[in-house]
Motif scaffolding. Structure first.
Motif, PDB file in Angstrom:
ATOM      1  N   GLN A  62       0.984  -1.254   0.325  1.00 26.07           N
ATOM      2  CA  GLN A  62       0.014  -0.096  -0.029  1.00 26.07           C
ATOM      3  C   GLN A  62       0.670   1.009  -0.210  1.00 26.07           C
ATOM      4  OE1 GLN A  62      -3.176  -0.052  -0.540  1.00 26.07           O
ATOM      5  NE2 GLN A  62      -3.478   2.147   0.139  1.00 26.07           N
ATOM      6  N   ILE A  63       1.921   0.464   1.253  1.00 27.72           N
ATOM      7  CA  ILE A  63       3.085   2.256   0.423  1.00 27.72           C
ATOM      8  C   ILE A  63       3.653   2.507  -0.437  1.00 27.72           C
ATOM      9  CG2 ILE A  63       5.089   3.155   1.563  1.00 27.72           C
ATOM     10  CD1 ILE A  63       3.858   1.794   4.656  1.00 27.72           C
ATOM     11  N   LYS A  64       3.517   1.383  -1.278  1.00 24.39           N
ATOM     12  CA  LYS A  64       4.347   1.393  -2.252  1.00 24.39           C
ATOM     13  C   LYS A  64       3.363   2.065  -3.671  1.00 24.39           C
ATOM     14  CE  LYS A  64       8.025  -2.112  -1.509  1.00 24.39           C
ATOM     15  NZ  LYS A  64       7.943  -3.652  -2.600  1.00 24.39           N
ATOM     16  N   LYS A  65       2.283   1.750  -3.402  1.00 28.18           N
ATOM     17  CA  LYS A  65       1.291   2.442  -4.678  1.00 28.18           C
ATOM     18  C   LYS A  65       1.452   3.426  -4.356  1.00 28.18           C
ATOM     19  CE  LYS A  65      -3.164   2.973  -3.712  1.00 28.18           C
ATOM     20  NZ  LYS A  65      -4.461   2.240  -2.564  1.00 28.18           N
ATOM     21  N   TRP A  66       1.198   4.535  -3.125  1.00 28.56           N
ATOM     22  CA  TRP A  66       1.454   5.560  -3.197  1.00 28.56           C
ATOM     23  C   TRP A  66       2.922   5.904  -3.161  1.00 28.56           C
ATOM     24  CZ3 TRP A  66      -3.091   8.300  -2.970  1.00 28.56           C
ATOM     25  CH2 TRP A  66      -3.313   8.476  -2.266  1.00 28.56           C
ATOM     26  N   MET A  67       3.972   5.856  -2.701  1.00 30.80           N
ATOM     27  CA  MET A  67       5.090   6.402  -3.994  1.00 30.80           C
ATOM     28  C   MET A  67       5.143   6.034  -5.156  1.00 30.80           C
ATOM     29  SD  MET A  67       8.497   5.139  -2.650  1.00 30.80           S
ATOM     30  CE  MET A  67       8.942   3.452  -3.734  1.00 30.80           C
ATOM     31  N   TYR A  68       5.070   4.982  -5.466  1.00 27.65           N
ATOM     32  CA  TYR A  68       4.914   5.534  -6.888  1.00 27.65           C
ATOM     33  C   TYR A  68       3.553   6.825  -7.812  1.00 27.65           C
ATOM     34  CZ  TYR A  68       7.565   1.334  -6.676  1.00 27.65           C
ATOM     35  OH  TYR A  68       8.242   0.449  -6.286  1.00 27.65           O
TER      36      TYR A  68
END
Length: 286
Positions: A92-98
């Motif tokens: 979930q954090i990676k989704k927002w980071m990208y």
């Protein structure tokens, strides 16, 4: 956002059984207000504030309703990142980071897009148990230094970064948040965020076994006072006080922590309670 403001205001006006004439108070035309509520036009800030005044709504109340009703991007981002960090959901954090990386590349003139990207990177590193890039932390700290009065966004940025700071930086910015948020802290949601951050600071200092520093923030929270509706924060304060007593060598502190976990469980927060039980189980033996 402009098109949504009027529609959401109309919901609140109708819920209070007020007419268009009631809220415009002959200060501007009913037709203009009607178009605003249909999302066809916008209003000047003076007229919008007049509407809120005549509806007996504070700007903060309206903003809170708007955030919850429309699930604005910022509101969703902050809420989901906080929860993803708590349950260690790296995807979930990676989704927002990208997402923010792409947005910042497309909109280089919007500084907060880049800040959100960096915050996501810091959150990902700390959630995964690693160390964020030094340059990322410096960019965020430099931003916070430039802001004279911290609002919700700045408090949120600091809350993401605080666990990554060394003792000197944590001590410095811990004092800064108390001073820099003074202008806004009377707003209920800001007050809640300040209290949560103070509690997180106390928890960080307890984890680092710096009991004197932890006590400073526990006392600051008690000085601010926790409103009765802030149930989670009140339980957290009691839990951290129990942890503080336990680290001082008072075995009653552990019982206080267990009682807090039971209270959380009793109110239906099973996952949060289990996390506390696990933390208590892993306490070092005195």
């Amino acid at each position: 956002m402009e098109n949504e403001l009027g529609k959401i205001f109309a919901i609140l006006r109708e819920a209070k059984h007020l007419t268009l004439k009631d809220v415009t108070a002959n200060e501007f035309s009913l037709a203009q207000e009607s178009k605003f509520e249909r999302g066809e036009t916008s209003l000047t800030i003076d007229k919008f504030l007049l509407l809120l005044q005549n509806t007996q709504l504070s700007l903060d109340e309206f903003q809170d309703f708007y955030d919850n009703y429309s699930l604005s991007e910022d509101y969703t981002f902050h809420d989901e990142l906080r929860e993803a960090h708590r349950i260690k959901d790296l995807n979930q954090i990676k989704k927002w980071m990208y997402y923010w990386k792409e947005e910042s590349e497309k909109n280089s003139d919007k500084k907060y897009f880049k800040l959100n990207y960096i915050v996501s990177k810091v959150s990902l590193a700390s959630t995964a148990g690693g160390k964020p890039a030094k340059n990322d932390i410096e960019i965020l700290m430099n931003y916070l230094d430039l802001v004279e009065q911290w609002g919700r966004y700045e408090i949120w940025v600091f809350s993401i970064c605080q666990h990554c700071l060394d003792d000197n930086m944590l001590d410095y910015y811990g004092t800064e948040i108390f001073d820099k948020s003074s202008y806004y802290k009377k707003v209920q949601q800001n007050q809640q965020m300040v209290i949560r951050t103070m509690l997180n600071l106390a928890d960080t200092w307890l984890y680092r076994k710096k009991l004197g520093k932890a006590l400073v923030y526990l006392n600051r929270v008690k000085t601010i006072g926790i409103p009765i509706e802030f149930f989670e924060e009140a339980i957290t304060l009691r839990y951290l006080e129990g942890h503080y007593r336990y680290l001082l060598g008072d075995l009653k502190g552990k019982q206080i922590m267990q009682d807090c976990a039971k209270d959380i469980e009793k109110y239906g927060y099973t996952q949060a309670a289990n996390e506390l039980y696990e933390e208590i189980e892993n306490l070092e033996t005195l």
